[in-house]
Scaffold this motif. Sequence first.
Motif, short mmCIF file in Angstrom:
data_model
loop_
_atom_site.label_atom_id
_atom_site.label_comp_id
_atom_site.label_asym_id
_atom_site.label_seq_id
_atom_site.Cartn_x
_atom_site.Cartn_y
_atom_site.Cartn_z
N ILE A 1 0.85 -1.20 0.00
CA ILE A 1 0.00 0.00 0.00
C ILE A 1 0.88 1.24 0.00
O ILE A 1 0.58 2.23 -0.66
CB ILE A 1 -0.94 -0.01 1.23
CG1 ILE A 1 -1.95 -1.15 1.09
CG2 ILE A 1 -1.64 1.33 1.38
CD1 ILE A 1 -2.80 -1.37 2.32
N THR A 2 1.98 1.17 0.74
CA THR A 2 2.91 2.30 0.82
C THR A 2 4.11 2.07 -0.10
O THR A 2 4.27 1.00 -0.68
CB THR A 2 3.41 2.50 2.26
OG1 THR A 2 4.20 1.35 2.63
CG2 THR A 2 2.25 2.62 3.22
N GLU A 3 4.95 3.07 -0.23
CA GLU A 3 6.12 2.98 -1.11
C GLU A 3 7.15 1.97 -0.61
O GLU A 3 7.94 1.43 -1.37
CB GLU A 3 6.80 4.36 -1.24
CG GLU A 3 5.94 5.44 -1.87
CD GLU A 3 5.88 5.33 -3.38
OE1 GLU A 3 6.54 4.43 -3.93
OE2 GLU A 3 5.16 6.11 -4.00
N GLY A 4 7.17 1.77 0.72
CA GLY A 4 8.17 0.85 1.29
C GLY A 4 9.52 1.51 1.51
O GLY A 4 10.48 0.87 1.89
N LYS A 5 9.56 2.84 1.28
CA LYS A 5 10.81 3.59 1.48
C LYS A 5 10.48 4.84 2.31
O LYS A 5 9.84 5.76 1.81
CB LYS A 5 11.42 4.01 0.14
CG LYS A 5 11.96 2.85 -0.67
CD LYS A 5 12.59 3.36 -1.95
CE LYS A 5 13.18 2.21 -2.76
NZ LYS A 5 13.77 2.68 -4.03
N PRO A 6 10.92 4.87 3.57
CA PRO A 6 10.67 6.07 4.37
C PRO A 6 11.28 7.31 3.72
O PRO A 6 12.41 7.26 3.21
CB PRO A 6 11.36 5.76 5.71
CG PRO A 6 11.48 4.27 5.74
CD PRO A 6 11.65 3.84 4.32
N ALA A 7 10.52 8.39 3.71
CA ALA A 7 11.01 9.63 3.11
C ALA A 7 10.64 10.80 4.00
O ALA A 7 9.62 10.77 4.70
CB ALA A 7 10.41 9.81 1.72
N VAL A 8 11.48 11.81 3.97
CA VAL A 8 11.20 13.03 4.76
C VAL A 8 10.07 13.79 4.09
O VAL A 8 10.12 14.09 2.89
CB VAL A 8 12.46 13.91 4.84
CG1 VAL A 8 12.11 15.26 5.50
CG2 VAL A 8 13.55 13.21 5.65
N THR A 9 9.03 14.07 4.87
CA THR A 9 7.91 14.85 4.32
C THR A 9 8.06 16.34 4.64
O THR A 9 7.69 17.19 3.83
CB THR A 9 6.56 14.33 4.86
OG1 THR A 9 6.60 14.37 6.30
CG2 THR A 9 6.30 12.91 4.40
N GLN A 10 8.63 16.62 5.81
CA GLN A 10 8.83 18.04 6.18
C GLN A 10 10.02 18.19 7.14
O GLN A 10 10.28 17.29 7.93
CB GLN A 10 7.59 18.61 6.89
CG GLN A 10 6.36 18.77 6.02
CD GLN A 10 5.25 19.45 6.79
OE1 GLN A 10 5.26 20.67 7.01
NE2 GLN A 10 4.28 18.67 7.23
N ILE A 11 10.71 19.32 7.03
CA ILE A 11 11.70 19.73 8.05
C ILE A 11 11.30 21.15 8.47
O ILE A 11 11.24 22.06 7.63
CB ILE A 11 13.14 19.74 7.49
CG1 ILE A 11 13.55 18.34 7.05
CG2 ILE A 11 14.11 20.26 8.56
CD1 ILE A 11 14.96 18.26 6.47
N ILE A 12 10.98 21.29 9.75
CA ILE A 12 10.61 22.61 10.27
C ILE A 12 11.69 23.08 11.23
O ILE A 12 11.97 22.43 12.24
CB ILE A 12 9.24 22.57 11.00
CG1 ILE A 12 8.15 22.06 10.06
CG2 ILE A 12 8.88 23.96 11.56
CD1 ILE A 12 7.88 22.96 8.87
N TRP A 13 12.30 24.25 10.91
CA TRP A 13 13.38 24.81 11.74
C TRP A 13 12.80 25.75 12.78
O TRP A 13 11.80 26.42 12.54
CB TRP A 13 14.39 25.55 10.87
CG TRP A 13 15.14 24.64 9.92
CD1 TRP A 13 14.80 24.31 8.67
CD2 TRP A 13 16.35 23.96 10.22
NE1 TRP A 13 15.71 23.45 8.13
CE2 TRP A 13 16.69 23.21 9.06
CE3 TRP A 13 17.20 23.89 11.34
CZ2 TRP A 13 17.82 22.41 8.99
CZ3 TRP A 13 18.34 23.11 11.26
CH2 TRP A 13 18.65 22.37 10.10
#
Length: 747
Positions: free
Chosen positions: A439-451
């Motif tokens: 169902i998912t891509e199977g590869k964790p990915a960064v969705t957001q970086i908040i500084w």
Amino acid sequence: METTIENHIKQTFPVLGMTCAACAVSVESMLKSVKGVHDAGVNYANQTAWADYDDSVTTTELQNAVRAIGYDLVVDVEDPQQVQQEAQLAHYNELKNRTIWASVLSLPIVIIGMFFMEGSARALPYGNWIMMALAAPVVFILGRSFFTNAFKQARHGRANMDTLVALSTGIAFIFSAFNTIYPEFWHARGLHAHVYFEAAAVVIAFISLGKLMEEKAKSNTSSALKKLMGLQPKTVTIIQDGIETEIPVAEVKVGHIIVIKPGEKIPVDGVTTNGNSFVDESMISGEPVAVEKTKGEKVFAGTINQKGSFVFEAKKVGGDTILAQIIKMVQQAQGSKAPVQKLVDKIAGIFVPVVIVIAILTFVAWMLLGGENAFTHALLTSVTVLVIACPCALGLATPTAIMVGVGKGAENNILIKDAESLELAHKVNAIILDKTGTITEGKPAVTQIIWEKGIPDQSIAGQVLLAMESRSEHPLAEAVVNRLKKEQIQKAPLQSFDSITGQGVRAVSNGITYFVGNKNLISAAAVVISEELIALAEKWQQDAQTVVYFADNRNVLAIIAIADKVKETSRQAIAKLQDMGIEVYMLTGDNKQTAAAVAGQIGLHHYKAEVMPSEKAAFVKQLQAEGKIVAMVGDGINDSHALAQADVSIAMGKGSDIAMDVAKMTLITSDLNMIPKALKLSSKTVKTIRQNLFWAFIYNLIGIPVAAGVLYSVNGFLLDPMLAGAAMALSSVSVVGNSLRLKAMKL
């Protein structure tokens, strides 16, 4: 194609000379009769046989057994498919010549027999003798294969379609020849000496024409396989001792360094060592966009290089390449038998003897009840029964539909390993989906970086973050590294680096201590985190995203959201399945919060979280116990047990080798929309098989009684053997033609 398990060898061979379904049954029984053969099977539609035998049995013994009844096995050659194709082409050309000459010689026989027959006002002098002279080469030269094959079958107590044709045309010719040479036998009894040279000749011509059309149609059913085989280049350029040398692709070995120039097909699987280009991998991935290849990238056999050039090292060659495995799966599937075909094979095996008995009973009945012209009618009807009752349509009904269906699947990136799953898939009413990688891509990915607001130098902090995550061994660290590299950030120097088990990492850069990890690490470091970042982190967690904290020795500098993205097509595919009335379940080893969030995103009502691999298989059993036909879709080693347990098992093509080995279907792409398409393909294929079997059975149920003369007492109608021959040929061609309609189907 050969596999060896515990002193057993299982091998598939091309078969030459099969002309009907009963032929396939004969070849199969002869292979099974060889001592040391445990099991064997024959597929008439793709002209192959497989045998599971002890390693003490030689392929020559198998070949001799098959040759004894008039057929041949292609064994011990480098390219058996090529030999078979050449033999089939030669057979097709020979059949075409025989058909043309049989038609040319039969035409004047028909004209004489219909318009200038002996005893009519326009009788042609010596008409019967002319017809006999023209019919003899048609029956005994152009049709000699029917007689030789029938004789070889009879020696082993077997019968097939050739037996029916040889008996019917042989009896008709001999009877007519007797009446031509010695007409006084009938004249003395006050009867006319009828001849049926036109029936004998035209039956041969019609059956030859039907076989010609059948051969042409059958060659179209395997076009998908030919396309796949066409993806393999014949030669390859390798570098040896600094010199480029062209060699046949069959001679490539693991470790060879291969040069790929613009526009060339990649011959084997490997890893690039130099150069860069874009490669069209649509035949494997289904994605139309070419993939960039730089040093260290994998390349696959059958994919097409674009404008650049590169050098790569061969890693998988011959039958180990992904393309070879795809071809092997398609071949095995096209040669496998659907459950319904096993019943049809049994019917075909006893069909010919039953027809011969019916023909004899027809002859006897007419002799007893036929009145004045009893013998003539007895002969005519028994010959017509033998001609019309060809089992070809019956034998072709299932395998042609399976071959076209499997080929259609291969064209649409759906690889079907066996016919049983293709026949069963349309009955599926419950589907279990693994979450990660399915169902998912199977590869964790960064969705957001908040500084954090007010950081004096965010770019320096970013360089430190990249340096720390580059040295971290945590699986999520790779996602952060990939994101930062896309932003063209460089690494900062680190003076020290420590990994803190279960929490994260700590490092010193330019005299400042930094932390990257989970909330426990931040709490232990006693650093300050703003209310705004706390609220945001909680929201991300509710959305099934993992939160990573980045801090110095005083404040949290940034929070990072990482998620295994749901595939864009997952929601659409699941909605389609639910609209089809199928219950869709998601099983995952992930936590309940993440499972609930993902289920919400894709519109799923049934899901289970924190599921162990063994529990997946148990859940499949539970659904089966409730009477459901269950399909399992997965991509990992942890799914293999559940895949094996399911009624229909589907592996994602980018998953593990074990999952693909266990599964009966493989989706080359990772698009879940292929699942509804696979189920539709199954439904259409099964519908075509049923149509084919219906018409094949109806044809024989109606044709045989009519040929036996049941209508004679009603309206005086007797079926002419010529028309019976035409009907028989048309039945086979119509079944193959109906199967070929699947090729035009839109999935």
